[in-house]
Design a protein around this motif. Structure first.
Motif, PDB file in Angstrom:
ATOM      1  N   GLY A   1     -45.928  55.232 -12.624  1.00 29.40           N
ATOM      2  CA  GLY A   1     -45.592  54.131 -11.721  1.00 29.40           C
ATOM      3  C   GLY A   1     -46.554  54.088 -10.554  1.00 29.40           C
ATOM      4  N   SER A   2     -46.674  52.900  -9.979  1.00 27.25           N
ATOM      5  CA  SER A   2     -47.522  52.714  -8.802  1.00 27.25           C
ATOM      6  C   SER A   2     -46.835  51.736  -7.872  1.00 27.25           C
ATOM      7  N   GLN A   3     -46.938  52.013  -6.585  1.00 27.12           N
ATOM      8  CA  GLN A   3     -46.261  51.185  -5.582  1.00 27.12           C
ATOM      9  C   GLN A   3     -47.211  50.949  -4.414  1.00 27.12           C
ATOM     10  N   GLU A   4     -47.386  49.683  -4.072  1.00 27.46           N
ATOM     11  CA  GLU A   4     -48.191  49.325  -2.909  1.00 27.46           C
ATOM     12  C   GLU A   4     -47.393  48.337  -2.078  1.00 27.46           C
TER      13      GLU A   4
ATOM     14  N   LYS B   1     -39.724  39.826   1.036  1.00 24.62           N
ATOM     15  CA  LYS B   1     -39.117  38.577   1.487  1.00 24.62           C
ATOM     16  C   LYS B   1     -39.058  37.537   0.376  1.00 24.62           C
ATOM     17  N   ARG B   2     -40.084  37.513  -0.448  1.00 23.26           N
ATOM     18  CA  ARG B   2     -40.074  36.613  -1.595  1.00 23.26           C
ATOM     19  C   ARG B   2     -40.975  37.213  -2.660  1.00 23.26           C
ATOM     20  N   GLY B   3     -40.506  37.173  -3.894  1.00 23.82           N
ATOM     21  CA  GLY B   3     -41.304  37.775  -4.944  1.00 23.82           C
ATOM     22  C   GLY B   3     -40.702  37.538  -6.317  1.00 23.82           C
ATOM     23  N   ILE B   4     -41.383  38.053  -7.317  1.00 21.17           N
ATOM     24  CA  ILE B   4     -40.973  37.921  -8.706  1.00 21.17           C
ATOM     25  C   ILE B   4     -40.912  39.326  -9.307  1.00 21.17           C
ATOM     26  N   ALA B   5     -39.832  39.607 -10.018  1.00 28.84           N
ATOM     27  CA  ALA B   5     -39.666  40.888 -10.694  1.00 28.84           C
ATOM     28  C   ALA B   5     -39.544  40.644 -12.191  1.00 28.84           C
ATOM     29  N   PHE B   6     -40.091  41.544 -12.975  1.00 28.63           N
ATOM     30  CA  PHE B   6     -40.021  41.398 -14.419  1.00 28.63           C
ATOM     31  C   PHE B   6     -39.752  42.760 -15.047  1.00 28.63           C
TER      32      PHE B   6
ATOM     33  N   ALA C   1     -41.818  48.297 -19.684  1.00 30.36           N
ATOM     34  CA  ALA C   1     -42.700  47.948 -18.563  1.00 30.36           C
ATOM     35  C   ALA C   1     -41.870  47.221 -17.526  1.00 30.36           C
ATOM     36  N   ARG C   2     -42.169  47.454 -16.263  1.00 26.73           N
ATOM     37  CA  ARG C   2     -41.415  46.817 -15.187  1.00 26.73           C
ATOM     38  C   ARG C   2     -42.362  46.580 -14.022  1.00 26.73           C
ATOM     39  N   GLY C   3     -42.006  45.663 -13.175  1.00 26.05           N
ATOM     40  CA  GLY C   3     -42.855  45.420 -12.021  1.00 26.05           C
ATOM     41  C   GLY C   3     -42.294  44.356 -11.125  1.00 26.05           C
ATOM     42  N   SER C   4     -42.867  44.235  -9.950  1.00 22.86           N
ATOM     43  CA  SER C   4     -42.503  43.185  -8.993  1.00 22.86           C
ATOM     44  C   SER C   4     -43.732  42.873  -8.146  1.00 22.86           C
TER      45      SER C   4
END
Length: 843
Positions: free
Chosen positions: A481-484, A406-411, A431-434
């Motif tokens: 990669g890791s996803q939670e 719903k709201r977040g930051i991605a880099f 490197a990537r992430g959110s």
């Protein structure tokens, strides 16, 4: 309901009548807004010898009438709706009431009011730019078009062609007809030559068989132009370095009496004309050979005049460098296509530049030539290479939102290092992430990638096959990669070794020596929290069964304890549901799918991919593409498992406590585009794929399966909601291991950057040769082709230049889920449409 019956329905009659009335009304509106005494061009038609022309001849007639959709000139109407002097009108509106301007400035501020004024003016300008100015018909324009037709026909050998014009007027609309009579064409008779240079004459005679103009052919100026270009290319590739195209012309004799339709032709090739002290001096063309080849390597970032140091000679190539030599001499030699004592060649020069640019290590490689002797028969080549900056860093930071996040930051961030091992290799670290939240749940995803790209085959004993004319490329890639999130959560590890080469331009082969993928699902207990449709079905069965009340809270199975216990009771026979009961089979299917989607996957595969395309550039509208892929997984592991007696579980060998996948997968994809007219294209695509499990597996991993539906497949169904077969699973994500898909689309322009399309999509997915036994899901032979889902619809697109935004409205025209006899549906109401948004064309 049959199609004929549909056409006769009252609703369709009303729609048709309304459309006709709207077309007449709008057409009259467009006429009323035309300047006085002007005639709107409604139609152009060209008949050549009483046959309607639809090819190049018809395209000569310009301009075309205003575009119409369903008979309505939307572009013209938009253009006519633009108003003049909007700035003055806005100022007059502000001044119409004494306090209006003061009040507007107080409410919005003076700056905002000025922006309102600019917006109104800009909007009118946009309407003029996007719309279409009226296309008029008059006697002068038709005469000019007739002259163009005559000129074209003369260039095609019809010197005596005639063009007659007839115009039909109706309500200030003109339909113009051009009747062309070609009459007797002229043909090429004898072909003689007048070549001043003996060198050029010998080259011409040796390659005369490839001439574009031949005795007996109809006269065409395009053939003469092609022959000029062929000869110029031939001479320059045979060593004639200074050859000029202007040295070639043709003399054609025409019978002034008009009786003889045979044309004698003479090819003239003059000597080179040099300007010496202001005077033109003829100079005989000669063959020039390469004398020396020098490579001058600069220093990245150097803007001064630092001297070059001689590094040495390698295979006839002298290398100079500003500072220490940092590149592999053998790689540079293989990238340069010409050698000492070879005749100069334009093709070798362009190939060298192409191969040096492919190394992605130098900024704008340059080749300079100069004569090495007074006879101008020897050439020295100097190749200037300026290395790019070795290190580059890029990064991006975005605020993101999606259905889950719903709201977040991605880099994302990446570091590139050039020429890592002196072989023009490129090392890329990424490197990537959110991070964000969904309701009260924290969500995070991150990953790291390392990739090495080398412009050669990194293989033992590969020197004989490492030829730069094959454009060899090795790609080594490792990623984690890791996803939670609110789903199953997972960790992944992947790595691959790929080799790529292009033996022929526009054709590419890719061999994947090893592709490793490991997926570890961490939150398996949350399966029924993610797949809510499966949970709802299971819960309903539990409510209708003598279920242990401890499994339920408020008539809902507890996740995961209640769902797991209920499924165990059913499959163990501890409930009133018998093994022959349909509910038992439904529970069994739900459990099999749960186990499959939550199972950790280990895939170690190899494969080969072929891609061919006739597309010349991104704006090419007529082309063909073909892609085929064959991959296989688990064969080597299965042999090792048998030989070393690896651990087994449920009949499957385990590696790192995970059953490895074993399958073979074949895919083929064909795309073809035809240009119907200047603003109309027909595009088709055909796809077929199958993935067959065997040995250590009885199903295909989810991420290697096929799915249907969505903006780039069958647009009448949502993504993952089509199939398998005629089943109505209700699953959120439907997938299977066999797929057939066929798409056709007719694309056309509407107004300016607005475009439209009519499309037909057909296809489906099925299970075959795996552990699925349900007949509705399986493909049991060609009789199951009646389960092909057909979607039809209309699309609207807006072309931004760099990309295209697409909205397609698809209707389920043949729905295999419905009973036979009720699958065809022609009820095209908007409420029945499936809207899909996409970027760029679907194929």
């Amino acid at each position: 309901m049959s199609f004929t019956t549909f056409l006769l329905t009252t609703r369709f009659s009303k729609i048709l009548g309304f459309g006709v009335l709207l077309g007449i009304t709008v057409g009259c509106s467009a006429i009323r807004n035309l300047p006085e005494d002007s005639i709107l061009l409604r139609k152009n038609s060209v008949f050549v010898d009483n046959q309607l022309a639809v090819d190049t001849v018809a395209n000569i007639v310009q301009p075309k009438p205003n575009n119409r959709f369903l008979g309505i000139p939307f572009g013209l109407l938009l253009y006519q709706s633009a108003k003049d002097s909007t700035d003055i009108a806005f100022e007059n509106w502000l001044a119409k009431k004494p306090n209006r301007k003061k009040r507007m400035n107080a409410i919005w501020s003076e700056k905002q009011v000025k922006k309102m004024k600019a917006y109104k003016s800009g909007f009118q300008a946009w309407k003029r730019k996007t719309g279409e100015a009226p296309v008029f018909s008059d006697s002068l324009s038709t005469k000019i078009i007739a002259q163009k037709l005559n000129s074209f026909l003369s260039n095609e050998g019809y010197f005596n062609a005639t063009v007659k014009i007839s115009t039909t007027l109706s309500n200030r609309n003109a339909s113009v007809k051009y009747n062309v009579s070609t009459n007797t064409p002229y043909f090429i008779d004898s072909i003689k030559t007048n070549i001043q240079s003996p060198v050029l004459d010998s080259i011409y005679v040796a390659n005369k068989v490839d001439s574009k103009i031949k005795q007996g052919d109809r006269f065409r100026t395009t053939a003469f132009e092609q022959e000029r270009n062929r000869l110029s290319e031939l001479f320059r590739n045979a060593g004639v370095y200074p050859f000029q195209l202007k040295s070639i012309d043709f003399s054609v004799g025409v019978d002034s009496t008009g009786i003889d339709y045979r044309l004698p032709v003479q090819l003239n090739i003059r000597n080179n004309i040099e300007n010496q002290e202001g005077n033109p001096v003829p100079k005989e063309y000669k063959i020039s050979k390469m004398n020396t080849v020098a490579v001058l390597l600069g220093k990245a970032g150097n803007t001064g005049n630092e001297a070059y140091d001689s590094i040495g000679v390698f295979d006839g190539m002298t290398i100079f460098s500003q500072g220490k030599m940092k590149y592999n001499s053998k790689l540079l030699r293989e990238s340069i296509d010409f050698r000492t004592n070879e005749p100069y060649s334009d093709t070798s020069r362009s190939t060298t530049l192409k191969q040096l640019n492919r190394l992605q290590s130098f900024d704008y490689p340059t080749i300079r030539y100069q004569y090495a002797n007074e006879d101008e028969t020897l050439l020295d080549a100097s190749i200037f290479l300026m290395p790019k900056k070795r290190y580059s860093l890029d990064y991006a930071l975005d605020v993101t939102q999606s259905n889950i996040l719903k709201r977040g930051i991605a880099f994302s961030s990446g570091l590139s290092v050039l020429n890592v091992f002196k072989g023009a290799e490129t090392l890329e670290l990424g490197a990537r992430g959110s991070f964000g939240r969904s309701a009260d749940v924290a969500i995070s995803e991150y990953g790291f990638d390392i990739q090495l790209r080398a412009p050669q085959f990194l293989l033992p004993f590969s020197s004989k096959i490492n030829k730069q004319n094959l454009a060899p490329l090795t790609i080594l890639r490792v990623g984690v990669g890791s996803q939670e999130n609110i789903g199953l959560d997972k960790q992944s590890l992947n790595g691959s070794i790929q080799y790529q080469w292009n033996p022929i331009e526009k054709r590419r082969w890719t061999f994947s020596l090893m592709d490793v993928e490991f997926v570890n699902n961490k939150n398996k207990a949350n399966y029924f929290g993610v797949y809510t449709n499966a949970y709802g079905e299971l819960n309903q069965i539990a409510l209708n069964t003598n279920t242990n009340p401890n499994y339920l809270v408020n008539d809902r199975l507890i996740i995961p304890q209640g769902t797991a216990s209920f499924i165990g009771d059913v499959l163990d026979g501890s409930t009133s549901i018998l093994a022959s009961d349909p509910s038992y089979q439904r529970v069994q299917r739900i459990e099999e799918r749960r186990r499959r989607l939550t199972q950790n996957n280990l895939i170690i595969s190899s494969g080969i991919n072929f891609f061919s395309s006739s597309k010349q550039g991104i704006f090419d509208r007529e082309f063909m593409q073909f892609r085929a892929n064959l991959s296989w997984s688990g064969n080597l592991l299965k042999s090792l498992a048998k030989s070393f007696n690896w651990k087994q579980e449920n009949g499957q060998y385990l590696l790192f406590e995970v059953p490895f996948s074993q399958f073979i997968k074949l895919e083929a994809d064909f795309v073809k585009h035809w240009t119907v007219s200047e603003d109309q294209v027909v595009a088709i695509r055909a796809f077929a794929g199958a993935a067959i499990p065997y040995g250590n597996a009885d199903n295909i991993p989810f991420n290697r399966s096929f799915f249907g539906g969505g903006a780039y497949d069958n647009r009448a169904w949502e993504v993952y909601r089509l199939g398998p077969g005629s089943s109505d699973t209700g699953n959120e994500f439907n997938e299977a291991n066999l797929k057939m898909s066929f798409n056709a689309e007719y694309r056309f322009d509407l107004i300016g950057a607005f475009k439209g399309a009519l499309f037909v999509d057909a296809g489906n997915i099925w299970n075959v040769a795996d552990n699925v036994d349900e007949s509705a899901r399986r493909f049991d032979g060609f009789r199951d082709l009646d389960e092909l889902a057909v979607g039809t619809g209309i699309g609207f697109r807006y072309d931004f230049g760099l990309f295209l935004l697409r909205l397609d409205m698809g209707f389920k025209t043949h729905n295999p889920v419905l009973p036979k006899g009720n699958r065809w549906n022609w009820n095209y109401q908007l409420k029945n449409a499936n809207p899909t948004l996409g970027i760029n064309y679907p194929f």
